[in-house]
Design a protein around this motif. Structure first.
Motif, mmCIF file in Angstrom:
data_model
loop_
_atom_site.group_PDB
_atom_site.id
_atom_site.type_symbol
_atom_site.label_atom_id
_atom_site.label_comp_id
_atom_site.label_asym_id
_atom_site.label_seq_id
_atom_site.Cartn_x
_atom_site.Cartn_y
_atom_site.Cartn_z
ATOM 1 N N ASN A 96 -1.421 -15.823 6.384
ATOM 2 C CA ASN A 96 -1.850 -15.593 4.939
ATOM 3 C C ASN A 96 -3.068 -14.966 5.215
ATOM 4 O OD1 ASN A 96 0.238 -17.388 4.202
ATOM 5 N ND2 ASN A 96 -0.976 -19.097 3.795
ATOM 6 N N LYS A 97 -3.751 -15.412 6.126
ATOM 7 C CA LYS A 97 -5.296 -14.604 6.359
ATOM 8 C C LYS A 97 -4.854 -12.924 6.747
ATOM 9 C CE LYS A 97 -9.643 -15.258 8.420
ATOM 10 N NZ LYS A 97 -10.364 -15.884 9.462
ATOM 11 N N GLU A 98 -4.047 -12.852 7.323
ATOM 12 C CA GLU A 98 -3.447 -11.372 7.925
ATOM 13 C C GLU A 98 -3.025 -10.437 6.799
ATOM 14 O OE1 GLU A 98 -0.875 -12.260 11.208
ATOM 15 O OE2 GLU A 98 -2.597 -12.284 12.757
ATOM 16 N N LEU A 99 -2.127 -11.324 6.004
ATOM 17 C CA LEU A 99 -1.533 -10.556 4.738
ATOM 18 C C LEU A 99 -2.750 -10.350 3.854
ATOM 19 C CD1 LEU A 99 0.564 -9.628 3.103
ATOM 20 C CD2 LEU A 99 1.139 -11.993 2.455
ATOM 21 N N LEU A 100 -3.543 -11.017 3.502
ATOM 22 C CA LEU A 100 -4.741 -10.932 2.629
ATOM 23 C C LEU A 100 -5.586 -9.706 3.127
ATOM 24 C CD1 LEU A 100 -5.935 -11.942 -0.035
ATOM 25 C CD2 LEU A 100 -7.152 -13.515 1.221
ATOM 26 N N ASN A 101 -5.938 -9.885 4.295
ATOM 27 C CA ASN A 101 -6.750 -8.926 4.968
ATOM 28 C C ASN A 101 -6.067 -7.565 4.662
ATOM 29 O OD1 ASN A 101 -8.754 -7.728 6.521
ATOM 30 N ND2 ASN A 101 -7.295 -7.423 8.147
ATOM 31 N N TYR A 102 -4.674 -7.342 4.934
ATOM 32 C CA TYR A 102 -3.922 -6.213 4.979
ATOM 33 C C TYR A 102 -3.826 -5.820 3.319
ATOM 34 C CZ TYR A 102 0.078 -3.068 3.816
ATOM 35 O OH TYR A 102 0.695 -1.781 3.467
ATOM 36 N N LEU A 103 -3.486 -6.568 2.188
ATOM 37 C CA LEU A 103 -3.824 -6.390 0.904
ATOM 38 C C LEU A 103 -5.043 -5.943 0.583
ATOM 39 C CD1 LEU A 103 -1.407 -9.287 -0.374
ATOM 40 C CD2 LEU A 103 -0.761 -6.963 -0.315
ATOM 41 N N LEU A 104 -5.886 -6.172 0.904
ATOM 42 C CA LEU A 104 -7.459 -5.831 0.658
ATOM 43 C C LEU A 104 -7.777 -4.603 1.084
ATOM 44 C CD1 LEU A 104 -9.371 -9.531 0.479
ATOM 45 C CD2 LEU A 104 -8.217 -8.043 -1.593
ATOM 46 N N PHE A 105 -7.553 -4.361 2.650
ATOM 47 C CA PHE A 105 -8.287 -3.393 3.225
ATOM 48 C C PHE A 105 -7.317 -2.214 3.740
ATOM 49 C CE2 PHE A 105 -10.855 -7.284 4.224
ATOM 50 C CZ PHE A 105 -12.138 -7.023 3.354
ATOM 51 N N ASP A 106 -5.945 -2.346 4.036
ATOM 52 C CA ASP A 106 -5.078 -1.575 4.516
ATOM 53 C C ASP A 106 -3.886 -0.979 3.647
ATOM 54 O OD1 ASP A 106 -6.596 -1.467 7.091
ATOM 55 O OD2 ASP A 106 -5.651 -3.308 7.617
ATOM 56 N N SER A 107 -3.961 -1.689 2.258
ATOM 57 C CA SER A 107 -2.604 -1.323 1.634
ATOM 58 C C SER A 107 -2.683 0.168 0.846
ATOM 59 C CB SER A 107 -2.477 -2.675 0.441
ATOM 60 O OG SER A 107 -3.428 -2.389 -0.387
ATOM 61 N N ASP A 108 -3.771 0.536 1.111
ATOM 62 C CA ASP A 108 -3.949 2.155 0.470
ATOM 63 C C ASP A 108 -3.123 3.099 1.246
ATOM 64 O OD1 ASP A 108 -5.601 0.710 -0.928
ATOM 65 O OD2 ASP A 108 -7.568 1.730 -0.069
ATOM 66 N N ASP A 109 -3.229 2.789 2.376
ATOM 67 C CA ASP A 109 -2.264 3.796 3.356
ATOM 68 C C ASP A 109 -1.477 2.976 4.616
ATOM 69 O OD1 ASP A 109 -1.559 5.867 4.752
ATOM 70 O OD2 ASP A 109 -3.397 6.673 5.622
ATOM 71 N N PRO A 110 -0.275 2.569 4.206
ATOM 72 C CA PRO A 110 0.586 1.896 5.061
ATOM 73 C C PRO A 110 0.871 2.689 6.355
ATOM 74 C CG PRO A 110 1.577 2.214 3.076
ATOM 75 C CD PRO A 110 0.417 2.823 2.996
ATOM 76 N N LEU A 111 0.965 3.951 6.390
ATOM 77 C CA LEU A 111 1.218 4.559 7.799
ATOM 78 C C LEU A 111 -0.130 4.517 8.593
ATOM 79 C CD1 LEU A 111 2.833 7.796 6.591
ATOM 80 C CD2 LEU A 111 3.870 5.699 7.500
ATOM 81 N N ALA A 112 -1.084 4.529 8.061
ATOM 82 C CA ALA A 112 -2.503 4.253 8.916
ATOM 83 C C ALA A 112 -2.420 2.867 9.362
ATOM 84 C CB ALA A 112 -3.734 4.625 8.244
ATOM 85 N N PHE A 113 -2.015 1.792 8.596
ATOM 86 C CA PHE A 113 -2.011 0.584 9.151
ATOM 87 C C PHE A 113 -0.772 0.594 10.524
ATOM 88 C CE2 PHE A 113 -0.038 -3.681 8.818
ATOM 89 C CZ PHE A 113 -1.057 -4.595 9.107
ATOM 90 N N GLY A 114 0.225 1.189 10.290
ATOM 91 C CA GLY A 114 0.950 1.377 11.333
ATOM 92 C C GLY A 114 0.538 2.079 12.579
#
Length: 172
Positions: free
Chosen positions: A35-53
C-alpha cells in the motif's frame, strides 16, 4: 465481516473532508508495504510511467548481476525478480511499461542465466514471459505494436540461437 462494494466506498470517500482523506491514506499505507509503495507511485511517479519503468530496471539490474550459476538458486532469484517486477508493473497499470519490462527481463535472462541446463522450472520462467509478451502485443497501439514486435522478434531470434529448448516458431 464483509467489506463494502467499491461504489459504496467511493461514495463515502467523496463525502469526507481532505484532512480525513489524508488520515485514511496514511493509515492504509502504515499497515502494508505494498500500500505504501502504491501510494508512493501514485504521488510521485505516476506522471511518467516509463521513467518509473526505468527505475525498476535499475533496481532489479543488481539482482541479475548477483544471479548465482547453480540452476536451483538462479531459479529462486529469478522468481524473486519476476515477483518484484510484476508488483511494480501492477502499480502502473500500463501495458507499454509491462511489455518493456518483460522484454528487458527476457534479455537479461538470456545474458545472465545458465541456458544449458535442462531444469524445467528455470526454462518455464523464460517461456512464460515470452507467452506473456505475445499476448500483450496485440493490445498495444499500432505504432507501439510495430516497434515492440520487431524487438520481440530480435529477442526470439537471440533466444532460439542461445537456448536449444526455445523454438521461435511457437511465438511468431
Amino acid at each position: 465481516m464483509k467489506p463494502e462494494k467499491l461504489s459504496d466506498i467511493k461514495k463515502e470517500l467523496l463525502s469526507r473532508s481532505v484532512p480525513e482523506l489524508t488520515d485514511i491514506c496514511l493509515r492504509i499505507a502504515k499497515y502494508k508495504k505494498e500500500n505504501k509503495e502504491l501510494l508512493n507511485y501514485l504521488l510521485f511517479d505516476s506522471d511518467d510511467p516509463l521513467a518509473f519503468g526505468e527505475k525498476i530496471k535499475t533496481l532489479l539490474e543488481e539482482e541479475f548481476k548477483a544471479l548465482q550459476k547453480h540452476y536451483y538458486y538462479s531459479t529462486k532469484s529469478l522468481r524473486k525478480i519476476l515477483r518484484l517486477m510484476n508488483r511494480y508493473t501492477k502499480y502502473t497499470g500500463n501495458k507499454q511499461v509491462e511489455i518493456e519490462l518483460s522484454l528487458w527481463f527476457c534479455n537479461n535472462f538470456l545474458q545472465y542465466a545458465d541456458l544449458r541446463t535442462s531444469h524445467k522450472p528455470l526454462q518455464g520462467l523464460l517461456i512464460r514471459q515470452l507467452e506473456k509478451i505475445s499476448k500483450i502485443l496485440p493490445k498495444l497501439h499500432e505504432d507501439l505494436q510495430f516497434d515492440y514486435q520487431s524487438e520481440f522478434e530480435d529477442l526470439l531470434h537471440k533466444a532460439d540461437s542461445q537456448a536449444k529448448w526455445i523454438s521461435k516458431s511457437l511465438y511468431m
